[in-house]
Write an enzyme that holds these catalytic residues in place. Structure first.
Site, PDB file in Angstrom:
ATOM      1  N   ASP A  64       0.817  -1.212   0.000  1.00  0.00           N
ATOM      2  CA  ASP A  64       0.000   0.000   0.000  1.00  0.00           C
ATOM      3  C   ASP A  64       0.852   1.264   0.000  1.00  0.00           C
ATOM      4  OD1 ASP A  64       0.985  -0.368   2.575  1.00  0.00           O
ATOM      5  OD2 ASP A  64      -0.970  -0.758   3.474  1.00  0.00           O
ATOM      6  N   ASN A 133      -7.053  -2.554  14.402  1.00  0.00           N
ATOM      7  CA  ASN A 133      -8.476  -2.778  14.126  1.00  0.00           C
ATOM      8  C   ASN A 133      -8.705  -3.975  13.199  1.00  0.00           C
ATOM      9  OD1 ASN A 133      -7.672  -1.854  11.633  1.00  0.00           O
ATOM     10  ND2 ASN A 133      -9.080  -0.125  11.536  1.00  0.00           N
ATOM     11  N   HIS A 135      -7.058  -4.587  10.310  1.00  0.00           N
ATOM     12  CA  HIS A 135      -6.810  -4.399   8.873  1.00  0.00           C
ATOM     13  C   HIS A 135      -5.526  -5.087   8.429  1.00  0.00           C
ATOM     14  CE1 HIS A 135      -4.627  -0.293   9.589  1.00  0.00           C
ATOM     15  NE2 HIS A 135      -3.723  -1.159   9.233  1.00  0.00           N
ATOM     16  N   GLU A 140      -9.523  -1.681   5.440  1.00  0.00           N
ATOM     17  CA  GLU A 140     -10.174  -1.355   6.699  1.00  0.00           C
ATOM     18  C   GLU A 140     -11.418  -2.228   6.896  1.00  0.00           C
ATOM     19  OE1 GLU A 140      -8.478   0.239   8.667  1.00  0.00           O
ATOM     20  OE2 GLU A 140      -8.119   2.340   8.162  1.00  0.00           O
TER      21      GLU A 140
HETATM   22  C1  GLP Z   1      -0.307   0.394   8.526  1.00  0.00           C
HETATM   23  C2  GLP Z   1       0.009  -0.445   7.316  1.00  0.00           C
HETATM   24  C3  GLP Z   1      -0.151  -1.919   7.599  1.00  0.00           C
HETATM   25  C4  GLP Z   1       0.566  -2.267   8.881  1.00  0.00           C
HETATM   26  C5  GLP Z   1      -0.048  -1.506  10.020  1.00  0.00           C
HETATM   27  C6  GLP Z   1       0.556  -1.835  11.380  1.00  0.00           C
HETATM   28  O1  GLP Z   1      -1.634   0.684   8.680  1.00  0.00           O
HETATM   29  N1  GLP Z   1      -0.797  -0.114   6.178  1.00  0.00           N
HETATM   30  O2  GLP Z   1       0.364  -2.666   6.516  1.00  0.00           O
HETATM   31  O3  GLP Z   1       0.452  -3.649   9.133  1.00  0.00           O
HETATM   32  O4  GLP Z   1       0.164  -0.131   9.757  1.00  0.00           O
HETATM   33  O5  GLP Z   1       1.637  -0.998  11.629  1.00  0.00           O
HETATM   34  P1  GLP Z   1       2.603  -1.110  12.870  1.00  0.00           P
HETATM   35  O6  GLP Z   1       3.486  -2.260  12.563  1.00  0.00           O
HETATM   36  O7  GLP Z   1       3.337   0.185  12.875  1.00  0.00           O
HETATM   37  O8  GLP Z   1       1.759  -1.340  14.047  1.00  0.00           O
END
Ligand code: GLP
Length: 257
Positions: A64, A133, A135, A140
């Site tokens: 993404d 959440n 995702h 989402e």
């Molecule tokens: C973002 C990314 C996800 C990732 C998530 C968790 O939203 N789009 O791909 O898994 O963050 O991030 P973190 O590892 O910083 O908790």
């Protein structure tokens, strides 16, 4: 779903990196699906150390990117990947793919990206983090479980969670281009890494909850080759934790893909 519980985040991250390296040893030109976020930083650190300035032979597609951020923006995922992995392993630019956040037509960019993944032969190994959440990528809650790469509006929760990576005066983008859940499920193998107490609710729902768009990560229950790597803090709410630890004590597993 193979559930591997490690004593701490460092061990879970090291094992994730080891599995990626095992894939690359067996298949040097593998197509990797890559993720960003704080969770992945130790994984990329281990890959940098192991791979060095080879240059890298794999091809990668990131999950993404924020809409509106150019690849030079320090909070763009393109910049994250360049900083944490691509430059250090000398991955040729033509092999490193992310959706273009500053594309003039983001919807067309999403369509182009989906086609580029297919043209590369699909993803051999997809690395995933997990949103608090539930995702995956930026899919989402209420994302279609059959969705393909497209624009998604981020929830308030995700914007708040990710605000920690932005400066106090910076605006966190509200839109992202993300691989869809259907796109992710097309990967031939999936590694999901989640660490820390902040992920324990999402981890429990993902593994033991009913499949529902309300928790997009539950869609992974439909995939035949998913390995979930978690630390004890992220495993805290699992009802069948004893069972997983009996099958894979300390995260042990003889089969690496
Ligand atoms: C973002 C990314 C996800 C990732 C998530 C968790 O939203 N789009 O791909 O898994 O963050 O991030 P973190 O590892 O910083 O908790």
């Amino acid at each position: 779903m193979k559930i591997l519980i490690f004593p701490d985040a460092a061990t879970a991250s090291a094992e994730t990196a080891r599995r990626i390296l095992a894939t690359l040893a067996a298949q040097p030109c593998a197509v990797l699906g890559l993720a960003t976020g704080g969770t992945m930083k130790p994984v990329y650190e281990a890959l940098r150390t192991a791979l060095g300035q080879s240059p890298a032979t794999f091809t990668s597609f990131n999950l993404d990117e924020y809409v509106g951020l150019p690849s030079t923006h320090p909070q763009s995922y393109a910049y994250y990947m360049k900083t944490h992995l691509f430059d250090a392993v000398a991955l040729p630019g033509a092999q490193a793919h992310l959706p273009r956040g500053d594309a003039p037509d983001p919807a067309a960019e999403a369509t182009r990206y989906e086609a580029a993944i297919a043209a590369a032969g699909g993803i051999d190994l997809q690395l995933l983090g997990l949103g608090a959440n539930g995702h995956i990528g930026f899919n989402e809650p209420t994302s279609s479980l059959a969705s393909r790469t497209r624009i998604k509006t981020l929830t308030h929760k995700t914007v708040t969670d990710n605000a920690r990576y932005f400066g106090p005066d910076e605006v966190v983008p509200r839109l992202a281009i993300t691989m869809g859940i259907g796109t992710i499920l097309d990967s031939r193998a999936i590694l999901l890494l989640a660490t820390g107490a902040g992920k324990r609710d999402a981890v429990a729902r993902m593994i033991e909850g009913s499949i529902s768009a309300a928790c997009p990560a539950t869609a992974l229950q439909l995939h035949a080759n998913v390995t979930v790597l978690i630390d004890e803090a992220a495993a805290a709410n699992l009802k069948l934790r004893d069972y997983y630890e009996t099958v894979h004590p300390g995260g042990a597993d003889e089969i690496y893909t």
